[in-house]
Design an enzyme around this catalytic site. Structure first.
Site, PDB file in Angstrom:
ATOM      1  N   ARG A   1     -10.433   0.401   8.217  1.00 15.60           N
ATOM      2  CA  ARG A   1      -9.951  -0.936   8.566  1.00 15.60           C
ATOM      3  C   ARG A   1     -10.963  -1.737   9.344  1.00 15.60           C
ATOM      4  O   ARG A   1     -10.678  -2.881   9.729  1.00 15.60           O
ATOM      5  CB  ARG A   1      -8.726  -0.799   9.448  1.00 15.60           C
ATOM      6  CG  ARG A   1      -7.452  -0.714   8.690  1.00 15.60           C
ATOM      7  CD  ARG A   1      -6.396  -0.344   9.714  1.00 15.60           C
ATOM      8  NE  ARG A   1      -5.243  -1.143   9.565  1.00 15.60           N
ATOM      9  CZ  ARG A   1      -4.123  -0.688   8.990  1.00 15.60           C
ATOM     10  NH1 ARG A   1      -4.040   0.513   8.507  1.00 15.60           N
ATOM     11  NH2 ARG A   1      -3.089  -1.462   8.901  1.00 15.60           N
TER      12      ARG A   1
ATOM     13  N   ARG B   1      11.837  -5.520   5.480  1.00 12.03           N
ATOM     14  CA  ARG B   1      11.530  -4.105   5.247  1.00 12.03           C
ATOM     15  C   ARG B   1      12.407  -3.203   6.112  1.00 12.03           C
ATOM     16  O   ARG B   1      12.671  -3.494   7.272  1.00 12.03           O
ATOM     17  CB  ARG B   1      10.063  -3.811   5.555  1.00 12.03           C
ATOM     18  CG  ARG B   1       9.776  -2.299   5.491  1.00 12.03           C
ATOM     19  CD  ARG B   1       8.322  -1.968   5.414  1.00 12.03           C
ATOM     20  NE  ARG B   1       7.563  -2.460   6.547  1.00 12.03           N
ATOM     21  CZ  ARG B   1       6.238  -2.378   6.623  1.00 12.03           C
ATOM     22  NH1 ARG B   1       5.541  -1.849   5.631  1.00 12.03           N
ATOM     23  NH2 ARG B   1       5.615  -2.852   7.673  1.00 12.03           N
TER      24      ARG B   1
ATOM     25  N   LYS C   1       0.837  -1.209   0.000  1.00 16.36           N
ATOM     26  CA  LYS C   1       0.000   0.000   0.000  1.00 16.36           C
ATOM     27  C   LYS C   1       0.872   1.260   0.000  1.00 16.36           C
ATOM     28  O   LYS C   1       0.627   2.206  -0.742  1.00 16.36           O
ATOM     29  CB  LYS C   1      -0.928   0.016   1.238  1.00 16.36           C
ATOM     30  CG  LYS C   1      -1.862  -1.184   1.328  1.00 16.36           C
ATOM     31  CD  LYS C   1      -2.799  -1.107   2.533  1.00 16.36           C
ATOM     32  CE  LYS C   1      -2.121  -1.139   3.884  1.00 16.36           C
ATOM     33  NZ  LYS C   1      -1.404  -2.403   4.191  1.00 16.36           N
TER      34      LYS C   1
ATOM     35  N   ARG D   1      -0.740  -8.941  13.362  1.00 12.36           N
ATOM     36  CA  ARG D   1      -1.322  -7.967  12.419  1.00 12.36           C
ATOM     37  C   ARG D   1      -2.057  -8.677  11.289  1.00 12.36           C
ATOM     38  O   ARG D   1      -3.124  -8.225  10.844  1.00 12.36           O
ATOM     39  CB  ARG D   1      -0.221  -7.061  11.849  1.00 12.36           C
ATOM     40  CG  ARG D   1       0.243  -5.999  12.858  1.00 12.36           C
ATOM     41  CD  ARG D   1       1.611  -5.442  12.506  1.00 12.36           C
ATOM     42  NE  ARG D   1       1.659  -4.808  11.206  1.00 12.36           N
ATOM     43  CZ  ARG D   1       2.779  -4.715  10.460  1.00 12.36           C
ATOM     44  NH1 ARG D   1       3.913  -5.218  10.893  1.00 12.36           N
ATOM     45  NH2 ARG D   1       2.719  -4.114   9.296  1.00 12.36           N
TER      46      ARG D   1
ATOM     47  N   ARG E   1      10.667  -1.164  11.497  1.00 10.26           N
ATOM     48  CA  ARG E   1       9.500  -0.784  12.289  1.00 10.26           C
ATOM     49  C   ARG E   1       9.352  -1.732  13.476  1.00 10.26           C
ATOM     50  O   ARG E   1       9.554  -2.933  13.335  1.00 10.26           O
ATOM     51  CB  ARG E   1       8.238  -0.833  11.412  1.00 10.26           C
ATOM     52  CG  ARG E   1       7.847   0.535  10.888  1.00 10.26           C
ATOM     53  CD  ARG E   1       6.798   0.479   9.815  1.00 10.26           C
ATOM     54  NE  ARG E   1       5.561  -0.207  10.206  1.00 10.26           N
ATOM     55  CZ  ARG E   1       4.494  -0.291   9.438  1.00 10.26           C
ATOM     56  NH1 ARG E   1       4.490   0.291   8.229  1.00 10.26           N
ATOM     57  NH2 ARG E   1       3.421  -0.929   9.829  1.00 10.26           N
TER      58      ARG E   1
HETATM   59  P1  AP5 Z   1       4.801  -1.656   2.008  1.00  9.09           P
HETATM   60  O1  AP5 Z   1       4.536  -0.845   0.806  1.00  9.09           O
HETATM   61  O2  AP5 Z   1       5.503  -1.020   3.159  1.00  9.09           O
HETATM   62  O3  AP5 Z   1       3.458  -2.401   2.477  1.00  9.09           O
HETATM   63  P2  AP5 Z   1       2.168  -1.847   3.226  1.00  9.09           P
HETATM   64  O4  AP5 Z   1       0.995  -2.482   2.587  1.00  9.09           O
HETATM   65  O5  AP5 Z   1       2.215  -0.365   3.313  1.00  9.09           O
HETATM   66  O6  AP5 Z   1       2.393  -2.534   4.639  1.00  9.09           O
HETATM   67  P3  AP5 Z   1       2.241  -1.955   6.107  1.00  9.09           P
HETATM   68  O7  AP5 Z   1       2.979  -2.909   7.011  1.00  9.09           O
HETATM   69  O8  AP5 Z   1       2.630  -0.525   6.172  1.00  9.09           O
HETATM   70  O9  AP5 Z   1       0.707  -2.094   6.335  1.00  9.09           O
HETATM   71  P4  AP5 Z   1      -0.066  -2.135   7.657  1.00  9.09           P
HETATM   72  O10 AP5 Z   1      -1.432  -1.995   7.193  1.00  9.09           O
HETATM   73  O11 AP5 Z   1       0.226  -3.305   8.499  1.00  9.09           O
HETATM   74  O12 AP5 Z   1       0.568  -0.907   8.507  1.00  9.09           O
HETATM   75  P5  AP5 Z   1       0.110   0.585   8.746  1.00  9.09           P
HETATM   76  O13 AP5 Z   1       1.312   1.417   8.798  1.00  9.09           O
HETATM   77  O14 AP5 Z   1      -0.975   0.949   7.810  1.00  9.09           O
HETATM   78  O15 AP5 Z   1       5.652  -2.926   1.539  1.00  9.09           O
HETATM   79  C1  AP5 Z   1       6.111  -3.872   2.476  1.00  9.09           C
HETATM   80  C2  AP5 Z   1       7.535  -4.331   2.134  1.00  9.09           C
HETATM   81  O16 AP5 Z   1       7.507  -5.102   0.948  1.00  9.09           O
HETATM   82  C3  AP5 Z   1       8.521  -3.185   1.859  1.00  9.09           C
HETATM   83  O17 AP5 Z   1       9.790  -3.587   2.316  1.00  9.09           O
HETATM   84  C4  AP5 Z   1       8.510  -3.058   0.335  1.00  9.09           C
HETATM   85  O18 AP5 Z   1       9.744  -2.561  -0.162  1.00  9.09           O
HETATM   86  C5  AP5 Z   1       8.289  -4.505  -0.078  1.00  9.09           C
HETATM   87  N1  AP5 Z   1       7.511  -4.667  -1.314  1.00  9.09           N
HETATM   88  C6  AP5 Z   1       6.445  -3.952  -1.718  1.00  9.09           C
HETATM   89  N2  AP5 Z   1       5.964  -4.433  -2.873  1.00  9.09           N
HETATM   90  C7  AP5 Z   1       6.738  -5.509  -3.186  1.00  9.09           C
HETATM   91  C8  AP5 Z   1       6.746  -6.437  -4.267  1.00  9.09           C
HETATM   92  N3  AP5 Z   1       5.845  -6.376  -5.237  1.00  9.09           N
HETATM   93  N4  AP5 Z   1       7.676  -7.397  -4.247  1.00  9.09           N
HETATM   94  C9  AP5 Z   1       8.590  -7.498  -3.252  1.00  9.09           C
HETATM   95  N5  AP5 Z   1       8.643  -6.632  -2.224  1.00  9.09           N
HETATM   96  C10 AP5 Z   1       7.721  -5.653  -2.193  1.00  9.09           C
HETATM   97  O19 AP5 Z   1      -0.532   0.505  10.193  1.00  9.09           O
HETATM   98  C11 AP5 Z   1       0.280   0.297  11.318  1.00  9.09           C
HETATM   99  C12 AP5 Z   1      -0.549   0.280  12.582  1.00  9.09           C
HETATM  100  O20 AP5 Z   1      -1.188   1.555  12.773  1.00  9.09           O
HETATM  101  C13 AP5 Z   1      -1.694  -0.723  12.657  1.00  9.09           C
HETATM  102  O21 AP5 Z   1      -1.245  -2.007  13.054  1.00  9.09           O
HETATM  103  C14 AP5 Z   1      -2.606  -0.067  13.691  1.00  9.09           C
HETATM  104  O22 AP5 Z   1      -2.090  -0.264  14.991  1.00  9.09           O
HETATM  105  C15 AP5 Z   1      -2.487   1.389  13.346  1.00  9.09           C
HETATM  106  N6  AP5 Z   1      -3.497   1.856  12.376  1.00  9.09           N
HETATM  107  C16 AP5 Z   1      -3.275   2.363  11.126  1.00  9.09           C
HETATM  108  N7  AP5 Z   1      -4.435   2.668  10.523  1.00  9.09           N
HETATM  109  C17 AP5 Z   1      -5.426   2.356  11.391  1.00  9.09           C
HETATM  110  C18 AP5 Z   1      -6.846   2.424  11.334  1.00  9.09           C
HETATM  111  N8  AP5 Z   1      -7.499   2.876  10.245  1.00  9.09           N
HETATM  112  N9  AP5 Z   1      -7.540   2.003  12.406  1.00  9.09           N
HETATM  113  C19 AP5 Z   1      -6.920   1.563  13.511  1.00  9.09           C
HETATM  114  N10 AP5 Z   1      -5.588   1.460  13.631  1.00  9.09           N
HETATM  115  C20 AP5 Z   1      -4.837   1.853  12.580  1.00  9.09           C
HETATM  116 MG    MG Z   2       2.369   1.019   4.880  1.00 10.73          MG
END
Ligand code: AP5
Ligand code: MG
Length: 215
Positions: A89, A128, A16, A172, A161
């Site tokens: 979410r 990552r 994402k 997660r 992270r």
């Molecule tokens: P990356 O692009 O970083 O993936 P991502 O989908 O952004 O993954 P996240 O871990 O950020 O998602 P998340 O939803 O768990 O965390 P968030 O920060 O939103 O890619 C991942 C890795 O793969 C990278 O190293 C990249 O280089 C690599 N990659 C990408 N594409 C690739 C490919 N095609 N091939 C190979 N490698 C690839 O949320 C964190 C926390 O915040 C949550 O757990 C929660 O506590 C809180 N939170 C956030 N939003 C809410 C909400 N709406 N409600 C409640 N709590 C929330």
């Molecule tokens: Mg992300």
């Protein structure tokens, strides 16, 4: 594309952040990631950060009311199309977004689901690294920085992270299955969901994303 929202759904590690930011830049939209906003608030010790800290560290979702306030403020301020990564979410958040969008004159233009199998997600997340300064995303295997563990964009030392520790990653993924998968189903039932196969190289995935959003 004025006040339109492009919602990005997908499990942890599905890309994402990687693709959302790029797509937003190419289309002149703001890129808003709720996870980035929360981590920044935690780093600065703001009231939001204090409220969110224990949830984020454990891989739990921050309460819906806290998130609603954050999204409302964002929608009030944003002055162009928004790529929204990480919200909604839960089904409650989906309803909140609908209400706020209606009240503040926004339209959900597209809901994109990045689809990747769990084994691949676990491998990606363990390799990552992120820039704590400008939020650029790297991967030691698939997208390494040019210079050893330094950000290509701003030069800061990259970090892992906290919630990318293996036990938190598994949690997660479970939280996603239980609480966020129903959100994808909700948009699918309303005919709004576009699913993108997000396994393969980052370039392959981005090409698919471009194709489905060009229609
Ligand atoms: P990356 O692009 O970083 O993936 P991502 O989908 O952004 O993954 P996240 O871990 O950020 O998602 P998340 O939803 O768990 O965390 P968030 O920060 O939103 O890619 C991942 C890795 O793969 C990278 O190293 C990249 O280089 C690599 N990659 C990408 N594409 C690739 C490919 N095609 N091939 C190979 N490698 C690839 O949320 C964190 C926390 O915040 C949550 O757990 C929660 O506590 C809180 N939170 C956030 N939003 C809410 C909400 N709406 N409600 C409640 N709590 C929330
Ligand atoms: Mg992300």
């Amino acid at each position: 594309m004025g006040r339109s929202l492009i919602v990005l759904l997908g499990p942890p590690g599905s890309g994402k952040g990687t693709h959302g930011r790029r797509w937003a830049e190419e289309h002149g939209c703001l890129y808003v990631a709720t996870g980035d906003l929360l981590r920044e608030a935690i780093r600065h010790g703001t009231a939001l950060g204090v409220q969110a800290q224990t949830y984020v560290a454990r891989g739990e979702l921050v309460p819906d009311e806290v998130m609603a306030q954050l999204i409302e403020e964002m929608l009030q301020k944003a002055d162009r199309c928004v790529v929204l990564d990480g919200y909604p979410r839960t089904l409650v958040q989906a309803a909140t977004l609908e209400g706020l969008a209606h009240r503040l004159g926004w339209q959900v233009a597209m809901v994109l689901l990045l689809d990747v199998g769990e084994q691949e997600l676990i491998e990606r997340l363990s390799a990552r690294r992120v820039c704590p300064n400008c939020q650029a995303i790297y991967n030691l295997l698939s997208a390494p920085p040019r210079q050893d563990e330094r950000c290509d964009v701003c030069g800061a030392a990259l970090v892992q992270r906290d919630d990318d520790r293996p036990e938190v990653v598994l949690h997660r993924l479970a939280v996603y299955r239980e609480q966020t998968q129903p959100v994808a189903d909700y948009y699918a039932r309303r005919g709004m969901l576009v699913t993108v196969n997000a396994s393969g190289t980052p370039e392959e995935v981005y090409a698919r994303l471009r194709q489905v959003t060009a229609r």
